[in-house]
Design a protein around this motif. Structure first.
Motif, PDB file in Angstrom:
ATOM      1  N   ARG A  94       7.890   0.303  -9.535  1.00 43.94           N
ATOM      2  CA  ARG A  94       8.535   1.671 -10.089  1.00 43.94           C
ATOM      3  C   ARG A  94       7.591   2.876 -10.248  1.00 43.94           C
ATOM      4  O   ARG A  94       7.974   4.102  -9.841  1.00 43.94           O
ATOM      5  CB  ARG A  94       8.945   1.438 -11.536  1.00 43.94           C
ATOM      6  N   SER A  95       6.401   2.911 -10.669  1.00 47.43           N
ATOM      7  CA  SER A  95       5.456   4.052 -10.916  1.00 47.43           C
ATOM      8  C   SER A  95       3.957   3.553 -10.755  1.00 47.43           C
ATOM      9  O   SER A  95       3.525   2.460 -10.378  1.00 47.43           O
ATOM     10  CB  SER A  95       5.682   4.628 -12.247  1.00 47.43           C
ATOM     11  N   ALA A  96       3.034   4.599 -10.906  1.00 51.19           N
ATOM     12  CA  ALA A  96       1.591   4.385 -10.662  1.00 51.19           C
ATOM     13  C   ALA A  96       1.023   3.453 -11.865  1.00 51.19           C
ATOM     14  O   ALA A  96      -0.138   2.841 -11.687  1.00 51.19           O
ATOM     15  CB  ALA A  96       0.891   5.809 -10.967  1.00 51.19           C
ATOM     16  N   ALA A  97       2.023   3.203 -12.598  1.00 51.38           N
ATOM     17  CA  ALA A  97       1.644   2.142 -13.838  1.00 51.38           C
ATOM     18  C   ALA A  97       1.383   0.725 -13.141  1.00 51.38           C
ATOM     19  O   ALA A  97       0.594  -0.076 -13.655  1.00 51.38           O
ATOM     20  CB  ALA A  97       2.530   1.879 -15.011  1.00 51.38           C
ATOM     21  N   GLY A  98       2.061   0.647 -11.951  1.00 53.39           N
ATOM     22  CA  GLY A  98       1.791  -0.712 -11.324  1.00 53.39           C
ATOM     23  C   GLY A  98       0.990  -0.975 -10.429  1.00 53.39           C
ATOM     24  O   GLY A  98       0.600  -1.940  -9.856  1.00 53.39           O
ATOM     25  N   LEU A  99      -0.027   0.166 -10.036  1.00 53.63           N
ATOM     26  CA  LEU A  99      -0.973   0.395  -9.187  1.00 53.63           C
ATOM     27  C   LEU A  99      -2.163  -1.092  -9.525  1.00 53.63           C
ATOM     28  O   LEU A  99      -2.382  -1.051 -10.584  1.00 53.63           O
ATOM     29  CB  LEU A  99      -1.918   1.542  -9.144  1.00 53.63           C
ATOM     30  N   GLY A 100      -2.560  -1.675  -8.590  1.00 48.23           N
ATOM     31  CA  GLY A 100      -3.474  -2.844  -8.968  1.00 48.23           C
ATOM     32  C   GLY A 100      -2.662  -4.196  -8.847  1.00 48.23           C
ATOM     33  O   GLY A 100      -3.474  -5.233  -8.949  1.00 48.23           O
ATOM     34  N   THR A 101      -1.521  -4.294  -8.940  1.00 49.03           N
ATOM     35  CA  THR A 101      -0.791  -5.267  -8.786  1.00 49.03           C
ATOM     36  C   THR A 101      -0.545  -5.886  -7.289  1.00 49.03           C
ATOM     37  O   THR A 101      -0.125  -5.139  -6.569  1.00 49.03           O
ATOM     38  CB  THR A 101       0.689  -5.322  -9.320  1.00 49.03           C
ATOM     39  N   PRO A 102      -1.286  -7.065  -7.170  1.00 46.38           N
ATOM     40  CA  PRO A 102      -1.104  -7.696  -5.695  1.00 46.38           C
ATOM     41  C   PRO A 102       0.310  -8.151  -5.410  1.00 46.38           C
ATOM     42  O   PRO A 102       1.053  -8.470  -6.126  1.00 46.38           O
ATOM     43  CB  PRO A 102      -1.908  -8.975  -5.881  1.00 46.38           C
ATOM     44  N   TRP A 103       0.941  -7.689  -4.205  1.00 51.20           N
ATOM     45  CA  TRP A 103       2.018  -8.198  -3.559  1.00 51.20           C
ATOM     46  C   TRP A 103       1.873  -8.944  -2.503  1.00 51.20           C
ATOM     47  O   TRP A 103       0.837  -9.065  -1.740  1.00 51.20           O
ATOM     48  CB  TRP A 103       2.713  -7.098  -3.054  1.00 51.20           C
ATOM     49  N   LEU A 104       2.946 -10.125  -2.455  1.00 51.87           N
ATOM     50  CA  LEU A 104       2.850 -10.810  -0.981  1.00 51.87           C
ATOM     51  C   LEU A 104       3.046  -9.955   0.074  1.00 51.87           C
ATOM     52  O   LEU A 104       3.779  -9.342   0.290  1.00 51.87           O
ATOM     53  CB  LEU A 104       4.029 -11.815  -1.199  1.00 51.87           C
ATOM     54  N   PHE A 105       1.837  -9.878   1.058  1.00 49.77           N
ATOM     55  CA  PHE A 105       1.615  -9.126   2.060  1.00 49.77           C
ATOM     56  C   PHE A 105       1.787  -9.689   3.617  1.00 49.77           C
ATOM     57  O   PHE A 105       1.101 -10.566   3.606  1.00 49.77           O
ATOM     58  CB  PHE A 105       0.619  -8.093   1.861  1.00 49.77           C
ATOM     59  N   SER A 106       2.381  -9.080   4.478  1.00 51.22           N
ATOM     60  CA  SER A 106       2.569  -9.465   5.784  1.00 51.22           C
ATOM     61  C   SER A 106       1.842  -8.459   6.419  1.00 51.22           C
ATOM     62  O   SER A 106       2.154  -7.297   6.841  1.00 51.22           O
ATOM     63  CB  SER A 106       3.844  -9.453   6.346  1.00 51.22           C
ATOM     64  N   ASN A 107       0.565  -8.759   7.032  1.00 46.49           N
ATOM     65  CA  ASN A 107      -0.461  -7.759   7.812  1.00 46.49           C
ATOM     66  C   ASN A 107       0.131  -7.691   9.028  1.00 46.49           C
ATOM     67  O   ASN A 107       0.736  -8.698   9.521  1.00 46.49           O
ATOM     68  CB  ASN A 107      -1.935  -8.253   7.772  1.00 46.49           C
ATOM     69  N   HIS A 108       0.051  -6.731   9.968  1.00 48.25           N
ATOM     70  CA  HIS A 108       0.291  -6.280  11.131  1.00 48.25           C
ATOM     71  C   HIS A 108       0.032  -7.702  12.276  1.00 48.25           C
ATOM     72  O   HIS A 108      -1.026  -7.716  12.518  1.00 48.25           O
ATOM     73  CB  HIS A 108      -0.631  -5.033  11.794  1.00 48.25           C
ATOM     74  N   GLY A 109       1.136  -8.362  12.659  1.00 47.91           N
ATOM     75  CA  GLY A 109       1.097  -9.304  13.464  1.00 47.91           C
ATOM     76  C   GLY A 109       0.374 -10.598  13.088  1.00 47.91           C
ATOM     77  O   GLY A 109       0.565 -11.648  13.709  1.00 47.91           O
ATOM     78  N   SER A 110       0.136 -10.700  11.996  1.00 44.85           N
ATOM     79  CA  SER A 110      -0.468 -11.918  11.096  1.00 44.85           C
ATOM     80  C   SER A 110       0.516 -12.858  10.932  1.00 44.85           C
ATOM     81  O   SER A 110       1.767 -12.448  10.676  1.00 44.85           O
ATOM     82  CB  SER A 110      -1.398 -11.578   9.957  1.00 44.85           C
ATOM     83  N   ARG A 111       0.268 -14.128  10.834  1.00 46.61           N
ATOM     84  CA  ARG A 111       1.448 -15.358  10.658  1.00 46.61           C
ATOM     85  C   ARG A 111       1.069 -15.724   9.041  1.00 46.61           C
ATOM     86  O   ARG A 111       1.781 -16.666   8.585  1.00 46.61           O
ATOM     87  CB  ARG A 111       1.066 -16.303  11.555  1.00 46.61           C
ATOM     88  N   ASP A 112      -0.051 -15.181   8.455  1.00 42.34           N
ATOM     89  CA  ASP A 112      -0.392 -15.485   7.248  1.00 42.34           C
ATOM     90  C   ASP A 112       0.274 -14.313   6.084  1.00 42.34           C
ATOM     91  O   ASP A 112      -0.093 -13.166   6.306  1.00 42.34           O
ATOM     92  CB  ASP A 112      -1.870 -15.802   6.869  1.00 42.34           C
ATOM     93  N   LEU A 113       0.621 -14.839   5.052  1.00 42.03           N
ATOM     94  CA  LEU A 113       1.055 -13.959   4.048  1.00 42.03           C
ATOM     95  C   LEU A 113      -0.011 -13.930   2.972  1.00 42.03           C
ATOM     96  O   LEU A 113      -0.537 -15.127   2.726  1.00 42.03           O
ATOM     97  CB  LEU A 113       2.451 -14.206   3.231  1.00 42.03           C
TER      98      LEU A 113
END
Length: 257
Positions: A94-113
């Motif tokens: 929602r807002s900057a208050a959520g900065l720092g929360t890790p999200w499940l991330f798919s990096n460019h071309g990677s097979r690992d989240l």
């Protein structure tokens, strides 16, 4: 059509359908940010997505998402290796208050989240709020608040002294691609610092070529023209360009101050 590329649209539709099935009632929506949202994407661009959820994925849901993203890069074609994005819960999105929360991330071309804050930035929120492309779900402006321009500028004041050090943690400076990326990164930081907005890579370079000291126009023109060369690990920087890039980095830091 979500994008100018039919094969990418097919891939995105499949990603959304699979993610919706896995997430079930926790699925909220899917959105494009980055260069596609800014209208500056080409075949050298990543396709940056955000999939919004009611809660962060855990347990069986997380495991099924990991299996999905392990399989996608093995598909034929260009775009399966150029998807990049995160699964973001609506509370922290929602807002900057959520900065720092890790999200499940798919990096460019990677097979690992991985759990990472890569997409959890003010830049992402700014692009989503002003230019985000809705693939599924409610309008993105229902989920992401506007970002204060002064907060954007302050984030760049904080980031600027560390740009080069951060690049050295993952980029090889004997590559021409890194030389171009470094110049572009400084231009994007300066653009946001001056305007409180976000530009595409090319947009930031063209802004810098027009607004910064004319001394740097040959360097900026070289980076703009060489972008079409793409990622070639064995390609060294043009003679003298790396030294000029270091000088430009020092200029950018002093100019911002």
């Amino acid at each position: 059509m979500f994008t100018p590329f039919e094969d990418l649209d097919i891939l995105l539709a499949d990603l959304i359908g699979s993610a919706r099935e896995i997430l079930g009632d926790t699925f909220v929506g899917a959105y494009l940010q980055g260069s596609f949202a800014l209208g500056a994407a080409d075949l050298l661009s990543d396709c940056d997505f955000i999939i919004a959820t009611n809660v962060l994925p855990t347990g069986v849901v997380e495991a099924d998402l990991r299996r999905l993203h392990d399989e996608i890069p093995t598909r034929p074609g260009h775009w399966p290796k150029d998807l990049e994005g995160s699964y973001a819960d609506t509370t922290s999105l929602r807002s900057a208050a959520g900065l720092g929360t890790p999200w499940l991330f798919s990096n460019h071309g990677s097979r690992d989240l991985v759990w990472d804050t890569h997409c959890n930035t003010l830049h992402t929120r700014w692009i989503l709020h002003h230019h985000g492309i809705t693939l599924a779900g409610p309008p993105i402006t229902d989920l992401v608040d506007a970002v204060d321009p002064e907060a954007m500028r302050e984030s760049m004041r904080t980031a600027l002294p560390n740009v080069m050090a951060d690049l050295r943690t993952w980029a090889r400076f004997e590559m021409a691609w890194t030389q171009r990326y470094t110049v572009t990164e400084y231009c994007r930081v300066l653009y946001t610092l001056h305007t409180g907005r976000v530009a595409s890579k090319r947009g930031a370079l063209e802004w810098a070529r027009e607004h910064l000291d004319p001394t740097w126009r040959p360097l900026l023109t070289q980076v703009i023209e060489d972008r079409a060369l793409g990622w070639v690990p064995a390609e060294p920087p043009r003679p003298g360009s790396l030294e000029t890039t270091y000088a430009f980095a020092a200029y950018a830091e002093s100019f911002a101050r």
